[in-house]
Write a protein that holds these residues in place. Structure first.
Motif, PDB file in Angstrom:
ATOM      1  N   PRO A 382     -31.615  14.399 -31.570  1.00  0.00           N
ATOM      2  CA  PRO A 382     -31.087  15.128 -32.789  1.00  0.00           C
ATOM      3  C   PRO A 382     -31.864  16.496 -32.988  1.00  0.00           C
ATOM      4  O   PRO A 382     -33.013  16.601 -32.664  1.00  0.00           O
ATOM      5  N   ASP A 383     -31.266  17.587 -33.605  1.00  0.00           N
ATOM      6  CA  ASP A 383     -31.737  18.692 -34.120  1.00  0.00           C
ATOM      7  C   ASP A 383     -32.627  18.358 -35.140  1.00  0.00           C
ATOM      8  O   ASP A 383     -32.345  17.995 -36.075  1.00  0.00           O
ATOM      9  N   LEU A 384     -33.928  19.109 -35.007  1.00  0.00           N
ATOM     10  CA  LEU A 384     -35.032  18.990 -36.078  1.00  0.00           C
ATOM     11  C   LEU A 384     -34.510  19.797 -37.313  1.00  0.00           C
ATOM     12  O   LEU A 384     -34.852  19.267 -38.427  1.00  0.00           O
ATOM     13  N   ASP A 385     -33.894  20.594 -37.059  1.00  0.00           N
ATOM     14  CA  ASP A 385     -33.525  21.473 -38.269  1.00  0.00           C
ATOM     15  C   ASP A 385     -32.404  20.938 -39.159  1.00  0.00           C
ATOM     16  O   ASP A 385     -32.532  20.764 -40.493  1.00  0.00           O
ATOM     17  N   GLU A 386     -31.552  20.278 -38.457  1.00  0.00           N
ATOM     18  CA  GLU A 386     -30.201  19.967 -39.299  1.00  0.00           C
ATOM     19  C   GLU A 386     -30.236  18.274 -39.616  1.00  0.00           C
ATOM     20  O   GLU A 386     -29.821  17.842 -40.528  1.00  0.00           O
ATOM     21  N   LEU A 387     -31.343  17.531 -38.907  1.00  0.00           N
ATOM     22  CA  LEU A 387     -31.400  16.129 -39.036  1.00  0.00           C
ATOM     23  C   LEU A 387     -30.248  15.101 -38.873  1.00  0.00           C
ATOM     24  O   LEU A 387     -30.018  14.356 -39.920  1.00  0.00           O
ATOM     25  N   THR A 388     -29.319  15.767 -37.951  1.00  0.00           N
ATOM     26  CA  THR A 388     -27.979  14.905 -37.929  1.00  0.00           C
ATOM     27  C   THR A 388     -27.726  14.568 -36.220  1.00  0.00           C
ATOM     28  O   THR A 388     -28.483  15.475 -35.393  1.00  0.00           O
ATOM     29  N   VAL A 389     -27.174  13.626 -35.918  1.00  0.00           N
ATOM     30  CA  VAL A 389     -26.805  13.523 -34.757  1.00  0.00           C
ATOM     31  C   VAL A 389     -25.526  13.657 -34.207  1.00  0.00           C
ATOM     32  O   VAL A 389     -24.445  13.732 -35.129  1.00  0.00           O
ATOM     33  N   SER A 390     -25.298  14.250 -32.868  1.00  0.00           N
ATOM     34  CA  SER A 390     -23.970  14.553 -32.519  1.00  0.00           C
ATOM     35  C   SER A 390     -23.094  13.566 -31.613  1.00  0.00           C
ATOM     36  O   SER A 390     -23.608  13.237 -30.747  1.00  0.00           O
ATOM     37  N   VAL A 391     -21.995  13.114 -32.211  1.00  0.00           N
ATOM     38  CA  VAL A 391     -21.326  12.083 -31.390  1.00  0.00           C
ATOM     39  C   VAL A 391     -19.873  12.873 -31.290  1.00  0.00           C
ATOM     40  O   VAL A 391     -19.102  13.214 -32.038  1.00  0.00           O
ATOM     41  N   ASN A 392     -19.738  13.276 -29.897  1.00  0.00           N
ATOM     42  CA  ASN A 392     -18.458  13.978 -29.517  1.00  0.00           C
ATOM     43  C   ASN A 392     -18.242  15.139 -30.410  1.00  0.00           C
ATOM     44  O   ASN A 392     -17.134  15.397 -31.009  1.00  0.00           O
ATOM     45  N   GLY A 393     -19.352  15.884 -30.728  1.00  0.00           N
ATOM     46  CA  GLY A 393     -19.124  17.044 -31.482  1.00  0.00           C
ATOM     47  C   GLY A 393     -19.016  16.775 -33.229  1.00  0.00           C
ATOM     48  O   GLY A 393     -19.270  17.884 -33.828  1.00  0.00           O
ATOM     49  N   GLN A 394     -18.921  15.647 -33.534  1.00  0.00           N
ATOM     50  CA  GLN A 394     -19.067  15.175 -34.884  1.00  0.00           C
ATOM     51  C   GLN A 394     -20.474  15.111 -35.505  1.00  0.00           C
ATOM     52  O   GLN A 394     -21.409  14.158 -34.730  1.00  0.00           O
ATOM     53  N   ARG A 395     -20.870  15.841 -36.485  1.00  0.00           N
ATOM     54  CA  ARG A 395     -22.261  15.452 -36.934  1.00  0.00           C
ATOM     55  C   ARG A 395     -22.327  14.501 -37.839  1.00  0.00           C
ATOM     56  O   ARG A 395     -21.457  14.367 -38.759  1.00  0.00           O
ATOM     57  N   LEU A 396     -23.357  13.221 -37.693  1.00  0.00           N
ATOM     58  CA  LEU A 396     -23.508  12.235 -38.535  1.00  0.00           C
ATOM     59  C   LEU A 396     -24.921  12.413 -39.045  1.00  0.00           C
ATOM     60  O   LEU A 396     -25.896  12.645 -38.466  1.00  0.00           O
ATOM     61  N   PRO A 397     -24.948  11.822 -40.257  1.00  0.00           N
ATOM     62  CA  PRO A 397     -26.523  11.641 -40.808  1.00  0.00           C
ATOM     63  C   PRO A 397     -27.358  10.861 -39.929  1.00  0.00           C
ATOM     64  O   PRO A 397     -26.960   9.840 -39.360  1.00  0.00           O
ATOM     65  N   LEU A 398     -28.537  11.376 -39.440  1.00  0.00           N
ATOM     66  CA  LEU A 398     -29.583  10.602 -38.959  1.00  0.00           C
ATOM     67  C   LEU A 398     -29.711   9.463 -39.064  1.00  0.00           C
ATOM     68  O   LEU A 398     -29.767   8.506 -38.151  1.00  0.00           O
ATOM     69  N   TYR A 399     -30.134   9.072 -40.280  1.00  0.00           N
ATOM     70  CA  TYR A 399     -30.564   7.804 -40.764  1.00  0.00           C
ATOM     71  C   TYR A 399     -29.494   6.690 -40.703  1.00  0.00           C
ATOM     72  O   TYR A 399     -29.588   5.590 -40.905  1.00  0.00           O
ATOM     73  N   GLU A 400     -28.069   7.221 -40.783  1.00  0.00           N
ATOM     74  CA  GLU A 400     -27.106   6.175 -40.655  1.00  0.00           C
ATOM     75  C   GLU A 400     -26.882   5.702 -39.432  1.00  0.00           C
ATOM     76  O   GLU A 400     -26.101   4.589 -39.138  1.00  0.00           O
ATOM     77  N   ALA A 401     -26.938   6.567 -38.244  1.00  0.00           N
ATOM     78  CA  ALA A 401     -26.554   6.317 -37.092  1.00  0.00           C
ATOM     79  C   ALA A 401     -27.871   5.877 -36.205  1.00  0.00           C
ATOM     80  O   ALA A 401     -27.402   5.124 -35.329  1.00  0.00           O
ATOM     81  N   GLN A 402     -29.201   6.133 -36.299  1.00  0.00           N
ATOM     82  CA  GLN A 402     -30.108   6.237 -35.268  1.00  0.00           C
ATOM     83  C   GLN A 402     -30.488   4.508 -35.114  1.00  0.00           C
ATOM     84  O   GLN A 402     -30.716   4.146 -33.560  1.00  0.00           O
ATOM     85  N   SER A 403     -30.196   3.742 -35.940  1.00  0.00           N
ATOM     86  CA  SER A 403     -30.650   2.319 -35.758  1.00  0.00           C
ATOM     87  C   SER A 403     -29.475   1.128 -35.667  1.00  0.00           C
ATOM     88  O   SER A 403     -29.698   0.059 -35.715  1.00  0.00           O
TER      89      SER A 403
END
Length: 477
Positions: A382-403
């Motif tokens: 993930p990008d350090l500034d936004e703290l989101t992950v990108s799934v096919n262009g859709q931004r998802l909250p980091l903590y909901e997705a990473q684990s």
């Protein structure tokens, strides 16, 4: 001299054996590499001084005398929640900023007894549960793209190995903290079976979900380190005898291994690049003789939420003594502790009951397969500034997705191993996680080794630190 750090453990040991290099040269090379790159990466908290000098000199003497131990002269790092006598263990927190360890963790003693040379203590999120922007030491950046996070909470461990500071490190994992950063930094990371590696001398977090294990560039190196740190320790109440030797070799044709392909939950939120690399991973192994079979884990969609509930509740108990210093904590840490403090005894017990249910489901699945393969994380780093992950262009909250995938192993106690499988269009690593029955780390390591003997993803160096010799085109051999 900087090129010495690109050698893996086997190459180092062979170079020592022939006298081509010495452990003192390699230690100097490792320190030079830290000095060169760590201003950008911020992976290292403490560079070990006299202790490392003495160990490297002793290793040089042992090689000269023909008495090497299994990891003689191999440099390694440790996550900064692991104690070393006389050194500060900050745990990435202002609360522990001056805490000097009074003893050395069992895993460090075992690694050093095998001849390894401790080079550095590495950055982590606060108490291995806070956010990427550490309040004491700052964020650890990813060598594949310094605008991105290396992952948590073994953040510095993964960045240091990817940047070739040294070949192996020891981290901890309570929800994916070895496997997520290994995934995002293109490494091989092993979360062992609950109790397989002692936690004595590791700052406590969650007795149910937390384990200690190796990070490395290759499965063979991870196996070498795991072999020396595993096993019973009477000071750790969860510690167990390890039932067999670790053998990281697997014949996929002589006695075919069956890989379980799980149901849709693990793919519902998954970037196309990650999914495509997963499919290619299976194709490579099928061509080599492995079999695949569908498996079902009906309760998997609840594992992340329930696992976090157990983790946050136990972490809140571990940190209750510092309740009067909330202003010193990372805001992410405070939110997670608050969730834990709000968990009732009944809810906590129900979570442990669910844990048993999930263990039963996994046991049924392992009756038909040797291991289960799934994407390690839904996206790349993930990008350090936004703290989101990108799934096919859709931004998802980091903590909901990473684990989504990794918490399964923490909650049930089974081992999980991640290994690199390719890159996304931006050049960031993709990864697969292998999950196996308790104490079957050798099978997971063997499968990872088999894949790495057929491909070259694990050997490619991040552009930030790549020399012309190491910047080869990655892919299948």
């Amino acid at each position: 001299m900087n090129d010495l750090c690109a050698l893996d453990v086997g190459e180092l040991l062979e170079a020592y054996r022939t006298g081509a290099i010495s452990p003192t040269e390699v230690l100097a090379s490792s320190r030079a590499r830290i000095a060169r790159y760590d201003e950008q990466l911020n992976a290292v908290v403490t560079v070990i001084g006299e202790r490392a000098d003495r160990a490297a000199a002793a290793s040089a003497r042992r090689w000269a005398q023909g008495r090497p131990r299994p990891l003689e002269g191999v440099p390694f790092g440790i996550k900064d929640v692991i104690d070393v006598h006389g050194e500060i263990t900050t745990s990435g927190s202002k609360i522990h900023a001056r805490r000097v360890a009074e003893r050395t963790a069992t895993v460090v003693r075992r690694a050093e007894a095998a001849g390894a040379v401790l080079v550095a203590k590495e950055g982590t999120t606060e108490f291995a549960i806070g956010g990427p922007h550490n309040p004491l030491n700052g964020p650890v950046r990813n060598p594949w793209d310094v605008r991105r996070w290396s992952g948590g909470s073994s953040s510095g461990s993964a960045a240091a190995i990817a940047a070739r500071y040294y070949p192996v490190s020891i981290g901890s994992d309570a929800g994916g903290s070895i496997r997520v950063p290994s995934s995002w930094c293109g490494l091989t990371g092993l979360k062992p079976t609950c109790g397989a590696v002692p936690r004595t001398g590791v700052v406590p977090l969650s007795p149910t979900t937390e384990t200690v294990g190796p990070l490395a560039r290759t499965a063979v190196d991870a196996a070498r380190l795991f072999e020396v740190i595993r096993g019973y320790d009477e000071e750790d109440p969860r510690s167990q005898d390890y039932p067999s030797a670790v053998v990281p070799a697997l014949d996929l044709t002589g006695s075919p291994v069956t890989i379980g392909v799980p149901d849709s939950y693990f793919f519902d939120v998954c970037d196309d690049a990650v999914g495509s690399a997963y499919d290619q991973f299976l194709d490579v192994l099928r061509r080599a003789g492995a079999r695949t079979r569908p498996v079902s884990i009906p309760s998997a969609p609840l594992a992340q939420a329930v696992g976090y509930q157990v983790l946050f509740t136990e972490a809140a108990v571990s940190h209750a003594e510092f309740g009067d210093r909330l202003h010193d904590y990372d805001p992410v840490f405070i939110r997670r502790m608050s969730q834990g403090l709000l968990t009732s005894a009944a809810d906590y017990l129900r979570a442990l009951q669910f844990r048993h249910q999930l263990q039963t489901e996994l046991g049924r699945a392992f009756a038909d397969v040797d291991m289960i393969a799934m994407p390690s994380t839904p996206s790349t780093a993930p990008d350090l500034d936004e703290l989101t992950v990108s799934v096919n262009g859709q931004r998802l909250p980091l903590y909901e997705a990473q684990s989504r995938s990794t918490m399964l192993g923490n909650l049930t106690g089974v081992p999980g191993l991640v290994l690199p499988t390719g890159w996304d269009p931006a050049g960031c690593p993709t990864s697969v996680q292998l999950v196996g029955p308790p104490f079957r780390e050798g099978v997971l390591l063997g499968m990872a080794r088999a894949f790495q003997e057929l491909t070259d993803f694990h050997n490619t160096t991040p552009p930030l630190v790549a020399s012309p010799k190491t910047a080869q085109e990655p892919g299948a051999k």
